[in-house]
Motif scaffolding. Structure first.
Motif, PDB file in Angstrom:
ATOM      1  N   TYR A 131      -9.307   9.238  -4.070  1.00 46.41           N
ATOM      2  CA  TYR A 131      -9.535  10.645  -4.393  1.00 46.41           C
ATOM      3  C   TYR A 131      -8.483  11.473  -3.659  1.00 46.41           C
ATOM      4  O   TYR A 131      -8.175  11.202  -2.499  1.00 46.41           O
ATOM      5  N   CYS A 132      -7.939  12.449  -4.330  1.00 44.33           N
ATOM      6  CA  CYS A 132      -6.898  13.264  -3.711  1.00 44.33           C
ATOM      7  C   CYS A 132      -7.467  14.027  -2.509  1.00 44.33           C
ATOM      8  O   CYS A 132      -8.530  14.652  -2.612  1.00 44.33           O
ATOM      9  N   PRO A 133      -6.778  13.992  -1.366  1.00 41.11           N
ATOM     10  CA  PRO A 133      -7.291  14.681  -0.163  1.00 41.11           C
ATOM     11  C   PRO A 133      -7.416  16.203  -0.327  1.00 41.11           C
ATOM     12  O   PRO A 133      -8.053  16.859   0.490  1.00 41.11           O
ATOM     13  N   CYS A 134      -6.837  16.758  -1.397  1.00 36.72           N
ATOM     14  CA  CYS A 134      -6.944  18.219  -1.578  1.00 36.72           C
ATOM     15  C   CYS A 134      -8.337  18.638  -2.034  1.00 36.72           C
ATOM     16  O   CYS A 134      -8.671  19.813  -2.043  1.00 36.72           O
ATOM     17  N   GLY A 135      -9.154  17.642  -2.429  1.00 32.54           N
ATOM     18  CA  GLY A 135     -10.537  17.965  -2.795  1.00 32.54           C
ATOM     19  C   GLY A 135     -10.727  18.320  -4.260  1.00 32.54           C
ATOM     20  O   GLY A 135     -11.781  18.799  -4.657  1.00 32.54           O
ATOM     21  N   SER A 136      -9.718  18.057  -5.097  1.00 30.52           N
ATOM     22  CA  SER A 136      -9.826  18.421  -6.513  1.00 30.52           C
ATOM     23  C   SER A 136     -10.794  17.527  -7.279  1.00 30.52           C
ATOM     24  O   SER A 136     -11.230  17.876  -8.369  1.00 30.52           O
ATOM     25  N   GLY A 137     -11.089  16.345  -6.685  1.00 29.60           N
ATOM     26  CA  GLY A 137     -11.954  15.400  -7.385  1.00 29.60           C
ATOM     27  C   GLY A 137     -11.172  14.437  -8.278  1.00 29.60           C
ATOM     28  O   GLY A 137     -11.740  13.508  -8.833  1.00 29.60           O
TER      29      GLY A 137
ATOM     30  N   GLU B 274      -2.967  11.393 -10.062  1.00 19.48           N
ATOM     31  CA  GLU B 274      -3.041  12.409 -11.129  1.00 19.48           C
ATOM     32  C   GLU B 274      -3.044  13.832 -10.574  1.00 19.48           C
ATOM     33  O   GLU B 274      -3.177  14.789 -11.323  1.00 19.48           O
ATOM     34  N   CYS B 275      -2.948  13.943  -9.247  1.00 19.19           N
ATOM     35  CA  CYS B 275      -3.068  15.291  -8.657  1.00 19.19           C
ATOM     36  C   CYS B 275      -1.848  15.609  -7.796  1.00 19.19           C
ATOM     37  O   CYS B 275      -0.747  15.779  -8.305  1.00 19.19           O
ATOM     38  N   CYS B 276      -2.025  15.629  -6.482  1.00 24.13           N
ATOM     39  CA  CYS B 276      -0.946  16.130  -5.617  1.00 24.13           C
ATOM     40  C   CYS B 276       0.261  15.191  -5.532  1.00 24.13           C
ATOM     41  O   CYS B 276       1.329  15.609  -5.061  1.00 24.13           O
ATOM     42  N   ALA B 277       0.115  13.934  -5.985  1.00 27.32           N
ATOM     43  CA  ALA B 277       1.279  13.036  -6.027  1.00 27.32           C
ATOM     44  C   ALA B 277       2.351  13.616  -6.949  1.00 27.32           C
ATOM     45  O   ALA B 277       3.540  13.353  -6.791  1.00 27.32           O
TER      46      ALA B 277
ATOM     47  N   ILE C 221       0.786  17.563  -0.412  1.00 28.41           N
ATOM     48  CA  ILE C 221      -0.657  17.630  -0.688  1.00 28.41           C
ATOM     49  C   ILE C 221      -1.198  18.986  -0.223  1.00 28.41           C
ATOM     50  O   ILE C 221      -1.026  19.373   0.928  1.00 28.41           O
ATOM     51  N   LYS C 222      -1.879  19.671  -1.157  1.00 24.61           N
ATOM     52  CA  LYS C 222      -2.424  20.994  -0.836  1.00 24.61           C
ATOM     53  C   LYS C 222      -3.519  20.871   0.228  1.00 24.61           C
ATOM     54  O   LYS C 222      -4.362  19.972   0.183  1.00 24.61           O
ATOM     55  N   HIS C 223      -3.489  21.803   1.158  1.00 25.14           N
ATOM     56  CA  HIS C 223      -4.461  21.760   2.232  1.00 25.14           C
ATOM     57  C   HIS C 223      -4.759  23.196   2.633  1.00 25.14           C
ATOM     58  O   HIS C 223      -3.849  24.000   2.734  1.00 25.14           O
TER      59      HIS C 223
HETATM   60 ZN   LIG Z   1      -4.632  17.119  -5.056  1.00 31.38          ZN
END
Ligand SMILES: [Zn+2]
Ligand SMILES: [Zn+2]
Length: 266
Positions: free
Chosen positions: A233-239, A244-247, A253-255
């Motif tokens: 799961y992406c550490p940014c919390g998007s689910g 598929e996200c911050c990569a 990675i958004k924080h």
């Molecule tokens: Zn993310």
């Protein structure tokens, strides 16, 4: 001899204030004003009553948060929000007493992790006006507007016949209390992550102490998350999964960094 409402309202933030006692005396005063047909005064008493309830519910919200009863605090905060909206649309003067409470309630809500809510789709067959008791329909308007105060009473619809058509899952619910909880074999369980609410409660120590928070977005690099794989799961919390996200994001990675600012108390 009218009650000194300004004097009453000035005391509402004292420690250990007895809201129920004051509400009791306002209620009998309002009854007398209604009986005498003094609508202006009855409406002022309605506003005072609502301001007192808002303070009482806000203190209750704070106490529930302190006790770690986060969902109950969320529901209480919703009552504060609803009462403030009714007050604001009926009394410009009254709004000044609770403006700061409103901004804290909205900030508090934004710290909650709730994302999905149930929305009940109802087919209302019959409803009546709470002021005059007349049946209401599109063709049949009694003259009283919902949310407006008449002779010291708030006008609402009383549903007398309705059918539940279904339940939708929504992100912006009409009723904030309708939070969906994931359940396990034993029924409803609260698995939500209340880190931010807990963070606030470390600093918020008295109900009417002023606080706010600011949030700042930073970017972190993959190396800062040991064990992070494309499928995690992406550490940014998007689910979403990391791949598929911050990569896909060149900056990293958004924080979010939350900073709480609390008025000092002695
Ligand atoms: Zn993310
Ligand atoms: Zn009516």
């Amino acid at each position: 001899m009218e009650m000194d409402l300004n004097y009453i309202l000035a005391k509402l933030r004292s420690d250990g204030y007895d809201y129920d006692a004051t509400l009791g005396s306002i209620k009998s005063e309002k009854q007398a004003a209604q009986d005498a047909g003094d609508e202006l005064y009855a409406n002022q008493l309605w506003a005072a009553e609502t301001i007192i309830k808002i303070h009482q519910q806000f203190v209750k919200t704070f106490e529930l948060l302190k006790a770690g009863r986060y969902y109950e605090a969320w529901c209480e905060a919703e009552q504060v929000e609803i009462n403030i909206q009714f007050l604001a649309s009926n009394s410009q003067e009254g709004w000044g007493n609770v403006k700061d409470i409103y901004s804290r309630v909205r900030q508090l809500q934004s710290l909650y992790p709730y994302k999905f809510f149930a929305s009940y789709v109802m087919h209302v067959k019959k409803e009546k006006c709470s002021i005059c008791g007349k049946e209401r329909s599109i063709h049949n308007f009694c003259g009283h507007r919902i949310g407006k105060v008449y002779n010291g009473e708030l006008c609402c619809n009383i549903v007398t016949d309705a059918e539940l058509k279904g339940i939708d899952i929504v992100e912006n619910p009409v009723h904030k209390y309708s939070v969906l909880f994931p359940s396990d074999a034993e029924g409803r369980h609260d698995y939500y992550d209340y880190t931010l609410v807990e963070g606030l409660m470390k600093y918020w120590s008295k109900p009417f102490q002023f606080w706010k928070y600011v949030v700042r977005k930073v970017f972190k690099q993959k190396a800062e998350f040991p064990g992070l794989t494309n499928e995690s799961y992406c550490p940014c919390g998007s689910g979403k999964s990391y791949s598929e996200c911050c990569a896909l994001n060149a900056e990293g990675i958004k924080h979010w960094i939350y900073t709480f600012m609390v008025e000092p108390i002695d």
